[in-house]
Design a protein around this motif. Structure first.
Motif, PDB file in Angstrom:
ATOM      1  N   ALA A  94      10.884  32.296  15.480  1.00 34.64           N
ATOM      2  CA  ALA A  94      12.228  31.863  15.056  1.00 34.64           C
ATOM      3  C   ALA A  94      13.029  31.499  16.298  1.00 34.64           C
ATOM      4  CB  ALA A  94      12.897  32.963  14.250  1.00 34.64           C
ATOM      5  N   ASN A 133       4.925  31.502   9.701  1.00 30.83           N
ATOM      6  CA  ASN A 133       5.170  31.375   8.253  1.00 30.83           C
ATOM      7  C   ASN A 133       4.523  32.536   7.487  1.00 30.83           C
ATOM      8  OD1 ASN A 133       2.528  30.707   8.488  1.00 30.83           O
ATOM      9  ND2 ASN A 133       2.596  28.935   7.118  1.00 30.83           N
ATOM     10  N   ASN A 134       4.433  33.680   8.152  1.00 25.62           N
ATOM     11  CA  ASN A 134       3.839  34.864   7.513  1.00 25.62           C
ATOM     12  C   ASN A 134       4.711  35.303   6.315  1.00 25.62           C
ATOM     13  OD1 ASN A 134       3.950  37.945   7.267  1.00 25.62           O
ATOM     14  ND2 ASN A 134       1.992  37.585   8.298  1.00 25.62           N
ATOM     15  N   PRO A 135       4.130  35.401   5.119  1.00 23.01           N
ATOM     16  CA  PRO A 135       4.934  35.664   3.918  1.00 23.01           C
ATOM     17  C   PRO A 135       5.730  36.975   3.985  1.00 23.01           C
ATOM     18  CG  PRO A 135       2.659  35.102   3.331  1.00 23.01           C
ATOM     19  CD  PRO A 135       2.702  35.220   4.819  1.00 23.01           C
ATOM     20  N   VAL A 152       8.732  36.319   6.214  1.00 20.37           N
ATOM     21  CA  VAL A 152       9.713  35.437   5.560  1.00 20.37           C
ATOM     22  C   VAL A 152      10.472  36.227   4.499  1.00 20.37           C
ATOM     23  CG1 VAL A 152       9.977  33.376   4.119  1.00 20.37           C
ATOM     24  CG2 VAL A 152       8.388  33.338   6.059  1.00 20.37           C
ATOM     25  N   GLN A 153       9.756  37.066   3.766  1.00 15.42           N
ATOM     26  CA  GLN A 153      10.403  37.848   2.708  1.00 15.42           C
ATOM     27  C   GLN A 153      11.416  38.840   3.298  1.00 15.42           C
ATOM     28  OE1 GLN A 153       8.030  40.650   0.570  1.00 15.42           O
ATOM     29  NE2 GLN A 153       9.105  40.285  -1.347  1.00 15.42           N
ATOM     30  N   SER A 178       6.137  23.994   6.863  1.00 21.32           N
ATOM     31  CA  SER A 178       6.483  25.077   7.788  1.00 21.32           C
ATOM     32  C   SER A 178       5.537  25.002   8.994  1.00 21.32           C
ATOM     33  CB  SER A 178       6.335  26.438   7.090  1.00 21.32           C
ATOM     34  OG  SER A 178       4.989  26.637   6.739  1.00 21.32           O
ATOM     35  N   SER A 214      12.985  38.523   6.061  1.00 22.83           N
ATOM     36  CA  SER A 214      14.109  37.733   6.564  1.00 22.83           C
ATOM     37  C   SER A 214      15.049  37.363   5.410  1.00 22.83           C
ATOM     38  CB  SER A 214      13.543  36.484   7.250  1.00 22.83           C
ATOM     39  OG  SER A 214      14.580  35.712   7.734  1.00 22.83           O
ATOM     40  N   GLN A 215      14.468  36.981   4.265  1.00 23.91           N
ATOM     41  CA  GLN A 215      15.298  36.642   3.100  1.00 23.91           C
ATOM     42  C   GLN A 215      16.095  37.864   2.641  1.00 23.91           C
ATOM     43  OE1 GLN A 215      12.137  35.153   0.645  1.00 23.91           O
ATOM     44  NE2 GLN A 215      12.593  33.014   1.114  1.00 23.91           N
ATOM     45  N   VAL A 251      13.195  38.828  11.426  1.00 23.83           N
ATOM     46  CA  VAL A 251      11.867  38.355  11.838  1.00 23.83           C
ATOM     47  C   VAL A 251      11.358  39.238  12.977  1.00 23.83           C
ATOM     48  CG1 VAL A 251      10.566  36.440  12.847  1.00 23.83           C
ATOM     49  CG2 VAL A 251      12.302  35.975  11.101  1.00 23.83           C
TER      50      VAL A 251
END
Ligand code: PLP
Length: 421
Positions: free
Chosen positions: A272, A83-85, A88-89, A56, A91-92, A307
């Protein structure tokens, strides 16, 4: 004779084979023309090869062909959020809830509640009335001038503005005036002699090749004096520049005085993609009616909107990250200057290490890579002839040790290539 075959015989084609030959001839002409130009680009040493990253985006990355981690100093990942967790979470989660995409432009059936929420948060962050999202800031810049300016109007553009501003201005029918880079006397002279209905001054907030800053306070002053509007592209400022990351207008103490701000979600704000315009409500409403990249291009996908939403929440609640990138920047600039390097620009995480010669810049960057530091050399035509440089970009996510490691490598290579003593 079937109609299709009849048509082909009328056009001199009697089936698939001759058509293919015709297109093959055109295609080989195209290949020849482009191949020649590609050879010229390679010979000039300006061919842009793309390094393939297998991790990433981060301060430490891996690239194809090696398992070794390298320290990355050339992304626009100013806040280290790519790539901040948590992001990302989020966004998922929104990918799961809202799906992959809208298969539509905004005005047909492409506006979800999250698009409106993101536009509201962006306006809140900048202290503006409204905002409009685009697929990129390139699109935001391509869509604004043509939508709002007519032949009765004039646009005054800094000669070193970003390509997307230049292209956006090319598309409009206003009178196009270029002023010398950050030259207020030239700008004033042009404003004074203009009798346009609307006058719009357009500038980058931060110029990305030099890391230097538009003299915004004085531009705003001139705009008031000559009844002009001010447009600023804040791609290299939003989220991290100025005391609380509000950008160039905060840095230059003219918060709220710029009329139109365009910026990107593709750099500091999560990295992004996406862009936006923020400003007066009537302008934003009008862009929704008239701006072509908005009207005729697909809506931003939910995972990308997520994001932006998470980043905006973070930035609205704390300016810690922008302070960190500022202190990292100071650490790098001070150490490099002390070591004898010339760093262009002003207090900005874009730190161009000036080398002059194009081949020197390129071999310097290669030598840095062998020491595990990823930086890029920039030379003509991206920067003026004889002003080649390595552009270092600092992130809030770099640790002090990483900054120091980069400086040590610069010193080693600088000594071996006789750039410093
Ligand atoms: N404006 C400036 C000053 C930029 O540096 C860039 C990106 O390189 C853009 C606009 C385009 O932004 P985006 O990547 O969102 O299209």
């Amino acid at each position: 004779m079937p109609v299709f075959s009849k048509l082909l015989s009328l056009t001199g084609c009697s089936g698939r084979q001759p058509m293919r030959q015709y297109s093959a001839a055109a295609q080989s002409q195209l290949r020849e023309l482009l191949g020649k130009q590609l050879r010229e680009i390679r010979e000039a040493g300006t061919f842009k090869a793309e390094r393939i990253i297998t991790s990433s985006q981060s301060t430490q990355i891996t690239v194809q062909g090696s398992d070794q981690k390298i320290l990355n100093f050339c992304a626009n990942n100013y806040l280290g959020l790519a790539n901040n967790p948590e992001i990302v979470q989020h966004s998922q989660q929104l990918l799961g809830k809202y799906g992959a995409g809208l298969s539509s432009v905004r005005f047909i059936c492409g506006t979800q509640d999250i698009h409106k929420q993101l536009e509201q948060k962006i306006s809140q962050f900048h202290g503006r009335e409204d905002a409009i999202l685009y697929a990129s800031c390139f699109d935001a810049n391509a869509g604004i001038f043509e939508a709002i300016l007519t032949p009765e109007d004039a646009v005054f553009s800094d000669e070193l503005n970003h390509a997307s501003i230049i292209d956006g201005i090319r598309l409009c029918r206003a009178k196009k005036q270029r002023y010398k880079h950050r030259d207020l006397a030239d700008l004033e002279q042009q404003l004074r002699s203009s009798d346009a209905r609307l006058k719009l001054i357009a500038t980058d907030g931060v110029f990305s090749m030099d890391g230097n800053i538009a003299p915004l306070a004085r531009i705003v002053e001139l705009a008031k004096k000559y009844n002009a509007l001010v447009f600023v592209d804040e791609c290299h400022a939003t989220g991290f520049f100025g005391a609380t990351g509000r950008g160039t207008e905060e840095y230059d103490n003219v918060m709220g005085e710029v009329d139109i701000i365009n910026s990107t979600l593709g750099k500091a704000l999560g990295g992004a993609s996406g862009g936006y315009t923020t400003g007066p409500a009537e302008l934003i409403s009008f862009l929704r009616q008239k701006s072509r990249p908005y009207l005729f291009s697909n809506t931003l996908p939910p995972a990308v909107v997520a994001v932006g939403l998470k980043v905006m929440d973070m930035l609205l609640s704390s300016s810690e990250l922008s302070q960190r990138v500022q202190s990292n920047t100071q650490r790098f600039r001070q150490a490099m200057t002390k070591a004898g390097f010339t760093i262009a620009g002003e207090n900005h995480p874009i730190c161009p290490v000036m080398l002059g010669d194009a081949r020197l810049a390129s071999s310097f960057a290669d030598a840095m890579l062998t020491r595990g530091i990823y930086v890029i050399g920039f030379s003509y035509p991206v920067v003026p002839q004889g002003k080649a440089r390595i552009r270092v970009q600092i992130s809030a996510a770099h640790t002090e040790q990483e900054i120091d490691r980069a400086v040590e490598a610069f010193i080693e290579v600088g000594r071996s290539l006789k750039v410093i003593k």
